[in-house]
Scaffold this motif. Sequence first.
Motif, PDB file in Angstrom:
ATOM      1  N   ARG A 176       0.835  -1.208   0.000  1.00 28.52           N
ATOM      2  CA  ARG A 176       0.000   0.000   0.000  1.00 28.52           C
ATOM      3  C   ARG A 176       0.873   1.263   0.000  1.00 28.52           C
ATOM      4  NH1 ARG A 176      -5.196  -1.116   0.235  1.00 28.52           N
ATOM      5  NH2 ARG A 176      -5.780  -3.250   0.857  1.00 28.52           N
ATOM      6  N   TYR A 257      -6.562  -0.154  -7.821  1.00 23.42           N
ATOM      7  CA  TYR A 257      -7.408  -0.862  -6.858  1.00 23.42           C
ATOM      8  C   TYR A 257      -7.620  -2.302  -7.314  1.00 23.42           C
ATOM      9  CZ  TYR A 257     -11.431  -2.101  -3.971  1.00 23.42           C
ATOM     10  OH  TYR A 257     -12.278  -2.732  -3.096  1.00 23.42           O
ATOM     11  N   ARG A 260      -4.343  -4.266  -7.047  1.00 23.03           N
ATOM     12  CA  ARG A 260      -4.014  -4.587  -5.647  1.00 23.03           C
ATOM     13  C   ARG A 260      -4.825  -5.796  -5.190  1.00 23.03           C
ATOM     14  NH1 ARG A 260      -4.627   0.167  -3.529  1.00 23.03           N
ATOM     15  NH2 ARG A 260      -2.404   0.690  -3.396  1.00 23.03           N
TER      16      ARG A 260
END
Length: 379
Positions: A176, A257, A260
């Motif tokens: 992150r 997003y 990930r």
Amino acid sequence: MGEPVRVALRSLTLSDFRNYEALSVTFEAPLIALVGENGAGKTNLLEAVSLLTAGRGLRRAALDDLARRDAPRGWAVSARIDGSGGETRIGVGHAPGDPGRRIRIDGADARSSDMLLDYVRVLWLLPSMDGLFTGPAGDRRRFLDRLVLAIDPGHGRRVADLERTLRARNRLLDERGSDAFLDAVEAQLAPLAVAVSYARQETVTLLRARMASQARAGQPFPQADVALAGAFEDSAAGAAAGDLEDVYRDMLAAGRYRDRAAGRTLEGPHRSDLTVRHVAKDMPAALASTGEQKALLIGLVLAHAEVAAATAGLTPLLLLDEVAAHLDPERRRALFQRLETLGLQVMMTGTDPFLFTELPPGSAILKVANGTVSVYKMS
């Protein structure tokens, strides 16, 4: 463009390589058949030759695994090559604890394996590639990247840099990392992705043209049509390189997003595929018969050998492992005639010497047995 310089392997010396404790063999013929029983070491000889150029060799084996069993000092392969600069001596080897291959060219240490491409380029066709058209896309990408490397020596480094930068982005996503860090990595990733994709597309375009030309000339193997396919290539259609870099950066930013959650980067040339069609039957190569797939693959490899010679200005060495056994007599004769016409040095393997009785005059049939290589005498 003038005729390419003819490159030939004149001698090969092995030390503690695979099943060879020590071997020194000379080659004079342009077409060479290595015959012997399964497990005699025929493919090991081809693998040694494949290590004389950039890349990981035809088996992509770990360097420690190339050493003869119980050989404590590692392994070495050396060769004498005739080419554009006259005679060049190349040595490659590995000792336990070495970070990579040791490479010497005419007695001087080479900074990287890419330097070998100035002297020799090696192409190959293996039985393990018979499932190329039906296997995973990753196998076809690696196959295509080998084809590109024989034409564009910088391609291997670009692909390695692309993979390294992708790993860095994936790690940032997993940890992150901040948008600023991701922006920086993606700015490095975009030009690498575009360069890799453009190099692949250039090779595909050259192959398509060469295979179409072969078909018009009555090439004995079925014509394949190849294309580079994927979401990245769809985005690249008609776009300038600079514009495509911007498009890919935007694509990466918008997909963070999703990437990930997936644990990897889902868009880019690392996801592209090489598609192959049987032109005469207008069908994907994957749906062709096993024999047709083999013939398509042979035709593709021969077309690439011509493209590589024309673009690099050097004829490549061509390694064909167990290729003759899978062809009917007519296609086998056609293959030998085609190889003679190409003017390459070719090394072939087979268990049956009578598969090679129709090789053209001046060819050589060598027997491989018990760690030795000798002239085969037909009974």
